[in-house]
Every structure is written in structure tokens, then in C-alpha cells.
Design a protein around this motif. Structure first.
Motif, short mmCIF file in Angstrom:
data_model
loop_
_atom_site.label_atom_id
_atom_site.label_comp_id
_atom_site.label_asym_id
_atom_site.label_seq_id
_atom_site.Cartn_x
_atom_site.Cartn_y
_atom_site.Cartn_z
N LYS A 189 36.72 4.79 -5.19
CA LYS A 189 36.41 3.57 -4.43
C LYS A 189 37.10 3.67 -3.07
N GLU A 190 36.31 3.51 -2.01
CA GLU A 190 36.85 3.64 -0.66
C GLU A 190 37.10 2.30 0.01
N GLY A 191 36.37 1.27 -0.39
CA GLY A 191 36.59 -0.03 0.23
C GLY A 191 35.40 -0.95 0.07
N LEU A 192 35.54 -2.13 0.64
CA LEU A 192 34.51 -3.17 0.56
C LEU A 192 33.77 -3.26 1.89
N LEU A 193 32.45 -3.21 1.82
CA LEU A 193 31.60 -3.39 2.99
C LEU A 193 31.11 -4.84 2.94
N ARG A 194 31.63 -5.67 3.80
CA ARG A 194 31.33 -7.10 3.77
C ARG A 194 29.96 -7.39 4.38
N HIS A 195 29.19 -8.23 3.67
CA HIS A 195 27.84 -8.62 4.11
C HIS A 195 27.04 -7.40 4.58
N TYR A 196 27.05 -6.38 3.77
CA TYR A 196 26.46 -5.09 4.14
C TYR A 196 24.93 -5.09 4.04
N GLU A 197 24.40 -5.86 3.07
CA GLU A 197 22.95 -5.94 2.91
C GLU A 197 22.52 -7.39 2.81
N TYR A 198 21.27 -7.61 3.18
CA TYR A 198 20.66 -8.94 3.03
C TYR A 198 19.51 -8.78 2.06
N THR A 199 19.68 -9.30 0.84
CA THR A 199 18.63 -9.19 -0.17
C THR A 199 18.49 -10.52 -0.89
N CYS A 200 17.28 -10.82 -1.31
CA CYS A 200 16.99 -12.02 -2.10
C CYS A 200 17.57 -13.29 -1.45
N GLY A 201 17.52 -13.35 -0.11
CA GLY A 201 17.94 -14.54 0.61
C GLY A 201 19.43 -14.73 0.77
N LYS A 202 20.21 -13.66 0.54
CA LYS A 202 21.67 -13.78 0.70
C LYS A 202 22.26 -12.47 1.21
N PHE A 203 23.46 -12.57 1.78
CA PHE A 203 24.20 -11.39 2.21
C PHE A 203 25.03 -10.88 1.04
N ASP A 204 25.01 -9.58 0.85
CA ASP A 204 25.74 -8.97 -0.26
C ASP A 204 26.89 -8.11 0.26
N ASP A 205 28.06 -8.29 -0.35
CA ASP A 205 29.17 -7.37 -0.16
C ASP A 205 28.93 -6.19 -1.10
N LEU A 206 29.32 -4.99 -0.68
CA LEU A 206 29.16 -3.81 -1.53
C LEU A 206 30.42 -2.96 -1.47
N TYR A 207 30.84 -2.49 -2.62
CA TYR A 207 31.91 -1.49 -2.65
C TYR A 207 31.32 -0.14 -2.30
N MET A 208 32.04 0.61 -1.48
CA MET A 208 31.64 1.98 -1.15
C MET A 208 32.44 2.93 -2.04
N TYR A 209 31.71 3.71 -2.82
CA TYR A 209 32.30 4.77 -3.63
C TYR A 209 31.80 6.10 -3.09
N SER A 210 32.57 7.16 -3.29
CA SER A 210 32.08 8.49 -2.91
C SER A 210 32.67 9.54 -3.83
N ILE A 211 31.95 10.64 -3.87
CA ILE A 211 32.45 11.85 -4.52
C ILE A 211 32.10 13.01 -3.60
N LEU A 212 33.03 13.93 -3.47
CA LEU A 212 32.80 15.11 -2.64
C LEU A 212 32.53 16.30 -3.53
N LYS A 213 31.86 17.28 -2.96
CA LYS A 213 31.53 18.50 -3.70
C LYS A 213 32.78 19.10 -4.34
N GLU A 214 33.87 19.07 -3.62
CA GLU A 214 35.12 19.68 -4.11
C GLU A 214 35.75 18.88 -5.25
N ASP A 215 35.28 17.64 -5.46
CA ASP A 215 35.86 16.78 -6.51
C ASP A 215 35.35 17.11 -7.91
N ILE A 216 34.23 17.86 -7.97
CA ILE A 216 33.68 18.11 -9.33
C ILE A 216 34.07 19.48 -9.86
#
Length: 179
Positions: free
Chosen positions: A152-179
């Protein structure tokens, strides 16, 4: 890639979906619990699913993604999907997304599909980074990606607008070297 790649795992075949799969897909895309964290309203008719299938086809055509139908080896029935969107070949990254019919939750199927798709992305699409954007309320998806090695890298506030509302989204990532 000339032909849509097929990925086989222990229990699953991940393949391109067609309009023939619309009824199977409607089963889960009409489930409120399945789509509530996808920024979609539950689908009302099998015909509505054709738009989803057309989107899958368009992202392959544009090179911005690739979405596999998750099918059970024993039945060939499509029970969900997993794949990449918002692919940026220039930056060697893509976002991963997935959904699974509620009848199959808790059986390790989403993890099996996600791991296979990630391996494909790192090996064949030359990705360096795979991202997952997940709503804070979607705890099962957060647990799934964390179990699969995402950070988990952090929270993206009001990142998307869907179904009539703004959504916060957590950003997760995995790098090639992590597997």
C-alpha cells in the motif's frame, strides 16, 4: 500479440470473453455486492454486458489493457474477470483489476487468477510495476492484493467520479523484483 493469450492454472483457464459468455458474466455483473466497488451499477440485462465485452475488446485494440475471463476448467463457465487497464508501455506499468462471482468468493480463485495475470504481465508485457486502485471500504480486495505481495502506497483522495460521487482509492503496487 496476434492471438489473445490463454493462461492456464491448476483450476482455471483465463481466456478472451465473447458475446457467448454474456449470460455467465451477467450472473456476477448483476450482483450488487460484486460491482459496488467497481464504480458500476448492477447490470439489468444480459444485453448490458455486451458493453463490458466491447470495452474489453477496445482496450486490447488500443494497447491500453487486456482482460481475461476467469473460467473454471471443469465447466468452462466464466465466473469473473482479471486483467490490465491503463497500461503505459512507455513507463512499463499497468493497473490490474478483477471481480469474481459471489458464489466463488473465499476459495482462492481470485488469488490464483491474479497471480497468473501478474506473472503474464511481468514476463510477456515487460511490466516493471503493476498497480491496484482499491476503495477503502473494499477490505477483501485489499487483503487479496496484500497477500499477493502488493504494497500500500497511499490514499488518492477523490481520485475517481463514479455513480454520482467522488471515490477515494488506495494505491497499491508490486514491482517485478518483488515476486
Amino acid at each position: 500479440m496476434d492471438k489473445f493469450p490463454i493462461i492456464e492454472t491448476k483450476r482455471l483457464i483465463l481466456r478472451e470473453v465473447t458475446k457467448d459468455d454474456a449470460e455467465d458474466m451477467f450472473t456476477y455483473l448483476s450482483e450488487p455486492d460484486v460491482v459496488k466497488h467497481m464504480g458500476l451499477e448492477p447490470y439489468r440485462t444480459v444485453k448490458d454486458v455486451f458493453g463490458e465485452i466491447e470495452w474489453y475488446e477496445s482496450i486490447v485494440r488500443e494497447g491500453s489493457g487486456m482482460r481475461w475471463g476467469i473460467t473454471l476448467k471443469e465447466s468452462g463457465k466464466v465466473i469473473g474477470s482479471c486483467g490490465f487497464l491503463n497500461r503505459s508501455p512507455k513507463h512499463y506499468r499497468a493497473e490490474v483489476g478483477f471481480e469474481l462471482s459471489k458464489a466463488y468468493w473465499g476459495k482462492g480463485i481470485a488469488a490464483e487468477a491474479l497471480e497468473a495475470v501478474m506473472k503474464f504481465g511481468f514476463r510477456h508485457l515487460e511490466l516493471e510495476r503493476i498497480e491496484a486502485l482499491i476503495e477503502p471500504a473494499n477490505l477483501p480486495s485489499q487483503k487479496l492484493v496484500e497477500k499477493t505481495g502488493f504494497m500500500k502506497e497511499g490514499l488518492l483522495r477523490h481520485y475517481e467520479y463514479t455513480c454520482g460521487k467522488f471515490d477515494d482509492l488506495y494505491m497499491y503496487s508490486i514491482l517485478k523484483e518483488d515476486i
